[in-house]
Design an enzyme around this catalytic site. Structure first.
Site, PDB file in Angstrom:
ATOM      1  N   LEU A  14       8.711   3.594  11.584  1.00 12.65           N
ATOM      2  CA  LEU A  14       9.586   2.864  10.653  1.00 12.65           C
ATOM      3  C   LEU A  14       9.962   3.709   9.455  1.00 12.65           C
ATOM      4  O   LEU A  14      10.958   3.455   8.795  1.00 12.65           O
ATOM      5  CB  LEU A  14       8.890   1.585  10.174  1.00 12.65           C
ATOM      6  CG  LEU A  14       8.614   0.528  11.248  1.00 12.65           C
ATOM      7  CD1 LEU A  14       7.708  -0.564  10.701  1.00 12.65           C
ATOM      8  CD2 LEU A  14       9.926  -0.065  11.750  1.00 12.65           C
ATOM      9  N   GLY A  17       6.302   8.224   4.158  1.00 11.02           N
ATOM     10  CA  GLY A  17       6.196   8.249   2.705  1.00 11.02           C
ATOM     11  C   GLY A  17       5.551   9.537   2.260  1.00 11.02           C
ATOM     12  O   GLY A  17       5.464  10.499   3.028  1.00 11.02           O
ATOM     13  N   ASN A  18       5.080   9.556   1.015  1.00 13.14           N
ATOM     14  CA  ASN A  18       4.438  10.754   0.492  1.00 13.14           C
ATOM     15  C   ASN A  18       3.071  11.006   1.126  1.00 13.14           C
ATOM     16  O   ASN A  18       2.585  12.129   1.133  1.00 13.14           O
ATOM     17  CB  ASN A  18       4.256  10.625  -1.021  1.00 13.14           C
ATOM     18  CG  ASN A  18       5.587  10.618  -1.737  1.00 13.14           C
ATOM     19  OD1 ASN A  18       6.485  11.388  -1.392  1.00 13.14           O
ATOM     20  ND2 ASN A  18       5.739   9.726  -2.703  1.00 13.14           N
ATOM     21  N   TYR A  19       2.423   9.950   1.632  1.00 10.39           N
ATOM     22  CA  TYR A  19       1.041  10.099   2.081  1.00 10.39           C
ATOM     23  C   TYR A  19       0.846   9.886   3.568  1.00 10.39           C
ATOM     24  O   TYR A  19      -0.268   9.987   4.066  1.00 10.39           O
ATOM     25  CB  TYR A  19       0.142   9.118   1.332  1.00 10.39           C
ATOM     26  CG  TYR A  19       0.345   9.123  -0.140  1.00 10.39           C
ATOM     27  CD1 TYR A  19       0.028  10.260  -0.878  1.00 10.39           C
ATOM     28  CD2 TYR A  19       0.877   8.021  -0.790  1.00 10.39           C
ATOM     29  CE1 TYR A  19       0.227  10.277  -2.242  1.00 10.39           C
ATOM     30  CE2 TYR A  19       1.071   8.036  -2.161  1.00 10.39           C
ATOM     31  CZ  TYR A  19       0.753   9.166  -2.875  1.00 10.39           C
ATOM     32  OH  TYR A  19       0.954   9.182  -4.217  1.00 10.39           O
ATOM     33  N   GLY A  20       1.880   9.503   4.269  1.00 16.57           N
ATOM     34  CA  GLY A  20       1.664   9.236   5.682  1.00 16.57           C
ATOM     35  C   GLY A  20       2.862   8.530   6.272  1.00 16.57           C
ATOM     36  O   GLY A  20       3.921   8.467   5.660  1.00 16.57           O
ATOM     37  N   VAL A  22       4.586   5.181   8.694  1.00 19.51           N
ATOM     38  CA  VAL A  22       4.486   3.760   9.009  1.00 19.51           C
ATOM     39  C   VAL A  22       5.097   3.541  10.388  1.00 19.51           C
ATOM     40  O   VAL A  22       6.205   4.002  10.665  1.00 19.51           O
ATOM     41  CB  VAL A  22       5.243   2.899   7.967  1.00 19.51           C
ATOM     42  CG1 VAL A  22       5.126   1.422   8.305  1.00 19.51           C
ATOM     43  CG2 VAL A  22       4.720   3.162   6.562  1.00 19.51           C
ATOM     44  N   LYS A  37       0.364   1.314   8.680  1.00 20.55           N
ATOM     45  CA  LYS A  37       0.474   2.475   7.809  1.00 20.55           C
ATOM     46  C   LYS A  37      -0.693   3.414   8.055  1.00 20.55           C
ATOM     47  O   LYS A  37      -1.836   2.980   8.092  1.00 20.55           O
ATOM     48  CB  LYS A  37       0.491   1.994   6.365  1.00 20.55           C
ATOM     49  CG  LYS A  37       0.783   3.076   5.383  1.00 20.55           C
ATOM     50  CD  LYS A  37       1.292   2.504   4.098  1.00 20.55           C
ATOM     51  CE  LYS A  37       1.592   3.639   3.141  1.00 20.55           C
ATOM     52  NZ  LYS A  37       2.339   3.193   1.987  1.00 20.55           N
ATOM     53  N   ASP A 130       2.629   0.699  -8.190  1.00 22.21           N
ATOM     54  CA  ASP A 130       3.605   1.502  -7.453  1.00 22.21           C
ATOM     55  C   ASP A 130       4.869   0.693  -7.139  1.00 22.21           C
ATOM     56  O   ASP A 130       5.333   0.657  -6.006  1.00 22.21           O
ATOM     57  CB  ASP A 130       2.945   2.029  -6.170  1.00 22.21           C
ATOM     58  CG  ASP A 130       3.667   3.249  -5.593  1.00 22.21           C
ATOM     59  OD1 ASP A 130       4.494   3.852  -6.306  1.00 22.21           O
ATOM     60  OD2 ASP A 130       3.412   3.576  -4.420  1.00 22.21           O
TER      61      ASP A 130
HETATM   62  P1  ATP Z   1       4.873   6.121  -0.897  1.00 16.38           P
HETATM   63  O1  ATP Z   1       4.248   7.024   0.102  1.00 16.38           O
HETATM   64  O2  ATP Z   1       4.915   6.704  -2.252  1.00 16.38           O
HETATM   65  O3  ATP Z   1       4.314   4.726  -0.853  1.00 16.38           O
HETATM   66  P2  ATP Z   1       7.124   4.997   0.516  1.00 16.38           P
HETATM   67  O4  ATP Z   1       6.941   3.590   0.043  1.00 16.38           O
HETATM   68  O5  ATP Z   1       8.511   5.463   0.706  1.00 16.38           O
HETATM   69  O6  ATP Z   1       6.425   5.996  -0.493  1.00 16.38           O
HETATM   70  P3  ATP Z   1       5.595   4.275   2.842  1.00 16.38           P
HETATM   71  O7  ATP Z   1       4.920   3.184   2.099  1.00 16.38           O
HETATM   72  O8  ATP Z   1       4.763   5.127   3.715  1.00 16.38           O
HETATM   73  O9  ATP Z   1       6.337   5.249   1.844  1.00 16.38           O
HETATM   74  O10 ATP Z   1       6.755   3.610   3.695  1.00 16.38           O
HETATM   75  C1  ATP Z   1       7.700   4.376   4.383  1.00 16.38           C
HETATM   76  C2  ATP Z   1       8.841   3.502   4.862  1.00 16.38           C
HETATM   77  O11 ATP Z   1       8.394   2.648   5.905  1.00 16.38           O
HETATM   78  C3  ATP Z   1       9.405   2.545   3.816  1.00 16.38           C
HETATM   79  O12 ATP Z   1      10.385   3.168   3.027  1.00 16.38           O
HETATM   80  C4  ATP Z   1       9.971   1.407   4.643  1.00 16.38           C
HETATM   81  O13 ATP Z   1      11.304   1.721   5.003  1.00 16.38           O
HETATM   82  C5  ATP Z   1       9.086   1.424   5.886  1.00 16.38           C
HETATM   83  N1  ATP Z   1       8.122   0.312   5.847  1.00 16.38           N
HETATM   84  C6  ATP Z   1       6.944   0.280   5.193  1.00 16.38           C
HETATM   85  N2  ATP Z   1       6.286  -0.870   5.361  1.00 16.38           N
HETATM   86  C7  ATP Z   1       7.073  -1.639   6.185  1.00 16.38           C
HETATM   87  C8  ATP Z   1       6.956  -2.973   6.732  1.00 16.38           C
HETATM   88  N3  ATP Z   1       5.918  -3.742   6.467  1.00 16.38           N
HETATM   89  N4  ATP Z   1       7.971  -3.421   7.501  1.00 16.38           N
HETATM   90  C9  ATP Z   1       9.039  -2.635   7.745  1.00 16.38           C
HETATM   91  N5  ATP Z   1       9.209  -1.387   7.252  1.00 16.38           N
HETATM   92  C10 ATP Z   1       8.246  -0.881   6.488  1.00 16.38           C
HETATM   93 MG    MG Z   2       5.462   2.214   0.394  1.00 13.84          MG
END
Ligand code: ATP
Ligand code: MG
Length: 310
Positions: A14, A17-20, A22, A37, A130
């Site tokens: 999906l 992000g910065n740490y992994g 999804v 995640k 955050d």
């Molecule tokens: P950070 O690593 O700083 O949290 P981030 O929020 O962009 O940054 P992630 O939390 O890993 O990174 O999420 C990456 C992407 O995955 C999000 O931008 C979103 O588009 C998608 N995503 C995350 N959680 C869900 C969810 N529950 N349902 C659908 N898409 C999701």
């Molecule tokens: Mg996020």
């Protein structure tokens, strides 16, 4: 119920992000689709256990504005947690250029965010830490929910070291505190700043301190600390602008609180419209349709470029 990797069918990625990353997964016995995640951490087993235990309080985070939590586990040096799958993705992927979010839709999104943040503070005694457009998720029912709030001190500590992004949503006082290596110089008011910055970003159609206008990250952070705070575009009403200005007061003591925001005329007027007063579902569908078109255009223009490169 408890979730383990063996219970899950792995589906599409999906996002990252910065740490992994999804991924979408299906819990095979219940047939529930979830977002999983993955966070890679170089920690020993007892620390990983500690993180899972801390994440368990997410089971109590049940509110209409908070993404549902299903469970967490670890495999080798990765922590995994499973949350409600939001089929329209994050706010960042839904806004498209300046003023793409009508004011009534914006008020509804902001109302959800404020109620979600206020719930976390009052019911779980935690701050989010955050708040940003990628952590505000929507679904095609038109619902808007928060995810990725800081419940685990151990997890925060392990992530902090790698936290260097080019888009900071940190409040001025938090940036100042971090530069002097002071921990916990910031409070729940810092989340309110991040909320304000999120509102401005989704209405401007771009992060309010664009990296290309600063020679380096230091200069960008200096602009947040010493410059004038950003504002809503002129298209929005004075009430909406006043609300946003209240979130982006640089002095934390002068910033709006959740109680004051919930009583602000902008959110009161939204609440008075009632549940069906704003067509959130229609807006999400339209935004997804436009996003599909954008992606199709991008892939069309990218193919010839890739051919040329070869
Ligand atoms: P950070 O690593 O700083 O949290 P981030 O929020 O962009 O940054 P992630 O939390 O890993 O990174 O999420 C990456 C992407 O995955 C999000 O931008 C979103 O588009 C998608 N995503 C995350 N959680 C869900 C969810 N529950 N349902 C659908 N898409 C999701
Ligand atoms: Mg996020």
């Amino acid at each position: 119920f408890n979730i383990n990797m063996e219970d899950l069918e792995l589906l599409d990625e999906l996002g990252k992000g910065n740490y992994g990353s999804v991924r979408m997964v299906r819990h095979m016995t219940t047939k529930i689709d979830m977002a999983m995640k993955e966070i890679r951490l170089e920690l020993d087993e007892s620390k990983l256990h500690g993180i899972i235990t801390e994440l368990d309080i997410l089971h109590r985070a049940i509110a209409p504005e908070i993404v549902e939590f299903y469970g967490a586990f670890f495999v080798e040096s990765c922590v995994y947690y499973c949350i409600e799958y939001m089929d329209a993705g994050s706010l960042e992927a839904l806004y498209d250029g300046p003023c793409s979010i009508p004011e009534d839709v914006l008020a509804r999104i902001v109302g959800s965010m404020v109620r979600g943040l206020s719930f976390l503070k009052d019911e779980l005694q935690i701050m989010h830490r955050d708040v940003k457009p990628t952590n505000v998720l929507m679904n095609t029912r038109g619902e808007c929910k928060l995810c990725d709030f800081g419940v685990s001190g151990q997890l925060e500590k392990s992530l902090a070291k790698t936290n260097i992004g080019c888009q900071s949503y940190m409040a001025p006082e938090r940036i100042k505190g971090e530069s002097q290596n002071l921990v916990s110089t910031y409070t729940v008011a810092s989340d309110v700043w991040s909320l304000g910055l999120t509102i401005v970003e989704v209405t401007l159609g771009t992060y309010p301190y664009p990296p290309e206008t600063y020679s380096n990250v230091f200069a960008q952070l200096q602009a947040i600390v010493h410059g004038d705070p950003p504002q809503l575009p002129a298209m929005y009403t004075d009430v909406a602008r006043d609300f946003t200005d209240g979130c982006l007061e640089k002095v934390p003591e002068r910033r709006s609180t959740y109680a004051s925001m919930l009583k602000h005329p902008w959110l009161i007027a939204d609440a008075e419209k009632g549940k069906d007063g704003v067509d959130m579902k229609g807006w999400v569908e339209e935004a997804l349709r436009k996003r599909g078109e954008r992606k199709a255009r991008e892939s069309q223009t990218n193919i010839p470029a890739a051919v040329d490169a070869r």
